[in-house]
Design an enzyme around this catalytic site. Structure first.
Site, PDB file in Angstrom:
ATOM      1  N   HIS A 147       4.961 -18.421   8.474  1.00  0.00           N
ATOM      2  CA  HIS A 147       6.209 -18.202   9.537  1.00  0.00           C
ATOM      3  C   HIS A 147       5.941 -18.108  11.053  1.00  0.00           C
ATOM      4  O   HIS A 147       4.281 -18.519  11.370  1.00  0.00           O
ATOM      5  CB  HIS A 147       6.604 -16.798   8.929  1.00  0.00           C
ATOM      6  CG  HIS A 147       5.310 -15.481   8.762  1.00  0.00           C
ATOM      7  ND1 HIS A 147       3.894 -15.702   8.647  1.00  0.00           N
ATOM      8  CD2 HIS A 147       4.652 -14.918  10.245  1.00  0.00           C
ATOM      9  CE1 HIS A 147       2.727 -14.437   8.572  1.00  0.00           C
ATOM     10  NE2 HIS A 147       3.628 -14.372  10.081  1.00  0.00           N
TER      11      HIS A 147
HETATM   12  P1  TYD Z   1       2.493 -11.642   5.287  1.00  0.00           P
HETATM   13  O1  TYD Z   1       2.334 -11.286   7.006  1.00  0.00           O
HETATM   14  O2  TYD Z   1       3.358 -12.302   4.182  1.00  0.00           O
HETATM   15  O3  TYD Z   1       0.718 -12.357   4.824  1.00  0.00           O
HETATM   16  P2  TYD Z   1       0.681 -13.996   5.636  1.00  0.00           P
HETATM   17  O4  TYD Z   1       1.042 -14.163   6.948  1.00  0.00           O
HETATM   18  O5  TYD Z   1      -1.004 -13.650   5.686  1.00  0.00           O
HETATM   19  O6  TYD Z   1       0.834 -14.689   4.328  1.00  0.00           O
HETATM   20  O7  TYD Z   1       2.337 -10.569   4.063  1.00  0.00           O
HETATM   21  C1  TYD Z   1       1.914 -10.471   3.381  1.00  0.00           C
HETATM   22  C2  TYD Z   1       2.874  -9.015   2.603  1.00  0.00           C
HETATM   23  O8  TYD Z   1       2.486  -7.636   2.999  1.00  0.00           O
HETATM   24  C3  TYD Z   1       4.707  -9.167   2.380  1.00  0.00           C
HETATM   25  O9  TYD Z   1       5.270  -8.531   1.874  1.00  0.00           O
HETATM   26  C4  TYD Z   1       4.053  -7.980   3.829  1.00  0.00           C
HETATM   27  C5  TYD Z   1       2.989  -7.358   3.590  1.00  0.00           C
HETATM   28  N1  TYD Z   1       2.617  -6.870   5.005  1.00  0.00           N
HETATM   29  C6  TYD Z   1       2.973  -4.932   5.808  1.00  0.00           C
HETATM   30  O10 TYD Z   1       3.442  -3.922   5.038  1.00  0.00           O
HETATM   31  N2  TYD Z   1       2.359  -4.647   7.008  1.00  0.00           N
HETATM   32  C7  TYD Z   1       2.194  -5.814   7.831  1.00  0.00           C
HETATM   33  O11 TYD Z   1       1.356  -5.371   8.599  1.00  0.00           O
HETATM   34  C8  TYD Z   1       1.807  -6.911   7.289  1.00  0.00           C
HETATM   35  C9  TYD Z   1       0.850  -8.230   8.245  1.00  0.00           C
HETATM   36  C10 TYD Z   1       2.030  -6.973   5.645  1.00  0.00           C
END
Ligand code: TYD
Length: 135
Positions: free
Chosen positions: A49
């Protein structure tokens, strides 16, 4: 693509090592959120992302991992394996995190609270967003 890394002050003696960072001193934004990624399974790849506004600093505080950064026209792979070093990821950068060593912990300092509407989770949408913001 310009890669910005920060070296944090580190105090080492016979008993161990301490590194520290201060918002707005060592980090170019007020820190409004901290999260950490750990227990990463096998060859898992995360991220996939970009953010429209969010700025982040990534610190691999234990073990190692790699960060793919992509600004829409150029890609760069940045290895992280030093707990006293932070990698700046500004907005409009597609990122993927991978090659986590067993037990690795990736600490992330963020400039804003969590906001799903700030995410761009589709690569084609990211390329479109970058082009629109260049124009
Ligand atoms: P995501 O940002 O997609 O993780 P990565 O980039 O490591 O793959 O986040 C994973 C999940 O956690 C998603 O459902 C959103 C949630 N999340 C929060 O609730 N708060 C946060 O601060 C972050 C970073 C993620």
């Amino acid at each position: 693509m310009e890669i910005t890394k920060f070296q944090f002050p580190t105090h080492k003696n016979d008993t161990g090592t301490l590194s520290f960072l201060e918002a707005e001193g060592h980090i170019p934004f007020p820190i409004r959120r901290v999260y950490y990624i750990y227990d990463v399974q096998g060859d898992s790849r995360r991220g996939f992302h970009a953010h429209k506004n969010l700025q982040q600093v990534l610190i691999c505080i234990h073990g190692s991992c790699k960060i793919l950064m992509d600004n829409g026209s150029e890609k760069q792979i940045v290895p992280l394996d030093n707990p006293a070093e932070g990698l700046l990821i500004e907005n409009n950068i597609w990122r993927e995190m991978y090659d986590f060593s067993p037990g690795a912990v990736l600490l992330v300092l963020a400039s804003q609270h969590y906001d799903e509407s700030d995410y761009i989770r589709n690569y084609e949408d990211f390329l479109t967003f970058v082009k629109e913001n260049e124009a």
